[in-house]
Design an enzyme around this catalytic site. Structure first.
Site, PDB file in Angstrom:
ATOM      1  N   HIS A  75       1.117 -10.489  16.419  1.00  0.00           N
ATOM      2  CA  HIS A  75       1.709  -9.328  17.090  1.00  0.00           C
ATOM      3  C   HIS A  75       1.470  -9.358  18.607  1.00  0.00           C
ATOM      4  CE1 HIS A  75       2.250  -8.115  13.061  1.00  0.00           C
ATOM      5  NE2 HIS A  75       2.088  -6.822  13.168  1.00  0.00           N
TER       6      HIS A  75
ATOM      7  N   THR B  93       1.932   3.173   2.188  1.00  0.00           N
ATOM      8  CA  THR B  93       2.884   3.385   3.286  1.00  0.00           C
ATOM      9  C   THR B  93       4.268   2.808   2.979  1.00  0.00           C
ATOM     10  OG1 THR B  93       2.305   1.340   4.454  1.00  0.00           O
ATOM     11  CG2 THR B  93       0.990   3.298   4.971  1.00  0.00           C
ATOM     12  N   ARG B  94       4.421   2.135   1.849  1.00  0.00           N
ATOM     13  CA  ARG B  94       5.700   1.538   1.463  1.00  0.00           C
ATOM     14  C   ARG B  94       6.194   2.165   0.163  1.00  0.00           C
ATOM     15  NH1 ARG B  94       4.835   0.106   5.926  1.00  0.00           N
ATOM     16  NH2 ARG B  94       4.778  -1.999   6.798  1.00  0.00           N
TER      17      ARG B  94
ATOM     18  N   HIS C   3      13.090  -4.092  10.184  1.00  0.00           N
ATOM     19  CA  HIS C   3      11.806  -3.842  10.844  1.00  0.00           C
ATOM     20  C   HIS C   3      12.018  -3.990  12.341  1.00  0.00           C
ATOM     21  CE1 HIS C   3       7.654  -4.478  12.187  1.00  0.00           C
ATOM     22  NE2 HIS C   3       7.257  -3.939  11.059  1.00  0.00           N
TER      23      HIS C   3
ATOM     24  N   LYS D  19       5.472 -11.085   4.528  1.00  0.00           N
ATOM     25  CA  LYS D  19       4.597 -10.045   5.063  1.00  0.00           C
ATOM     26  C   LYS D  19       3.551  -9.582   4.049  1.00  0.00           C
ATOM     27  CE  LYS D  19       6.265  -7.066   8.344  1.00  0.00           C
ATOM     28  NZ  LYS D  19       5.623  -5.892   7.775  1.00  0.00           N
TER      29      LYS D  19
ATOM     30  N   ASP E 153       0.836  -1.202   0.000  1.00  0.00           N
ATOM     31  CA  ASP E 153       0.000   0.000   0.000  1.00  0.00           C
ATOM     32  C   ASP E 153       0.876   1.259   0.000  1.00  0.00           C
ATOM     33  OD1 ASP E 153       0.824   0.394   2.643  1.00  0.00           O
ATOM     34  OD2 ASP E 153      -1.152   0.038   3.526  1.00  0.00           O
TER      35      ASP E 153
ATOM     36  N   HIS F 135      -4.239  -1.652   7.741  1.00  0.00           N
ATOM     37  CA  HIS F 135      -4.365  -0.245   7.345  1.00  0.00           C
ATOM     38  C   HIS F 135      -5.706  -0.021   6.635  1.00  0.00           C
ATOM     39  CE1 HIS F 135       0.330  -0.304   6.934  1.00  0.00           C
ATOM     40  NE2 HIS F 135      -0.072  -0.426   8.172  1.00  0.00           N
TER      41      HIS F 135
END
Length: 205
Positions: A148, A23-24, A122, A132, A21, A56
């Site tokens: 998580h 954000t990368r 990360h 991922k 998305d 997200h």
């Protein structure tokens, strides 16, 4: 030791390309032309792009055009994962730690899943990229939360640059392999967002 992507699917089969998305910073304007060229023996209708939103929000039309380019969004079907919609998810299997892996139902129907993205350190998963794209990228909220969990985040190996022995990274990879067959296309970037390495083929290798 992995056949090229062009030989991984034959005419009549369907391919899912999973992309990052907004954000990368994956440079899709460089990655996609050779990838689509390698898949040129398939009709456009048999290739679908899936946005790995993870937990997200959904990407906007403008963001999808910015990520993939208007030529790609105009040619191919684009789908997005909604981690909170259980109707979109299907049970793919259970990892060795007991996490029930629920992945996007539609993506599991394809003959090959191509995981794209870029690799960077990360702060708890060791490195980004790799599996991922599927988990958390195309997984349910419940599956991501279990991965998580505090017990994983507090593990001494759950930190920058550690993959072996990192329970988060190892489960991400194990979860992705539940959705085989897979083909990986990842790059490394420098601080100027220039490609410094290309890694393609078998996920774990």
């Amino acid at each position: 030791n992995h056949r090229p992507v062009s030989g991984s699917v034959v005419a009549g089969q369907k391919v899912a390309i999973i992309f990052s998305d907004i954000t990368r910073a994956t440079p899709y304007h460089i990655l996609l032309p050779p990838l689509l060229d390698a898949l040129s023996h398939l009709p456009d209708k048999d290739i679908t792009f899936f946005c790995a939103n993870g937990t997200h929000r959904q990407a906007t039309t403008e963001e999808l055009n910015a990520i993939l380019g208007k030529e790609v969004t105009g040619r191919f079907r684009i789908r997005q994962n909604d981690a909170s919609d259980l109707n979109q998810q299907k049970f793919a299997g259970t990892t060795s730690s007991g996490n029930r892996i629920l992945l996007n139902r539609e993506i599991l129907e394809y003959d090959l899943r191509i995981l794209t993205g870029f690799i960077e350190p990360h702060f708890f998963a060791g490195f980004s990229g790799g599996g991922k794209a599927l988990m958390p990228g195309m997984a349910s909220l419940e599956t991501v939360r279990n991965n998580h969990a505090i017990r994983n985040l507090e593990h001494p190996r759950a930190r920058w640059g550690h993959t072996s022995g990192n329970p988060l990274w190892e489960e991400v990879t194990e979860a992705a392999e539940l959705a085989a067959p897979l083909f990986l296309l990842n790059v490394t970037l420098n601080r100027d967002k220039e490609i410094t390495g290309v890694f393609a083929g078998e996920l774990r290798e």
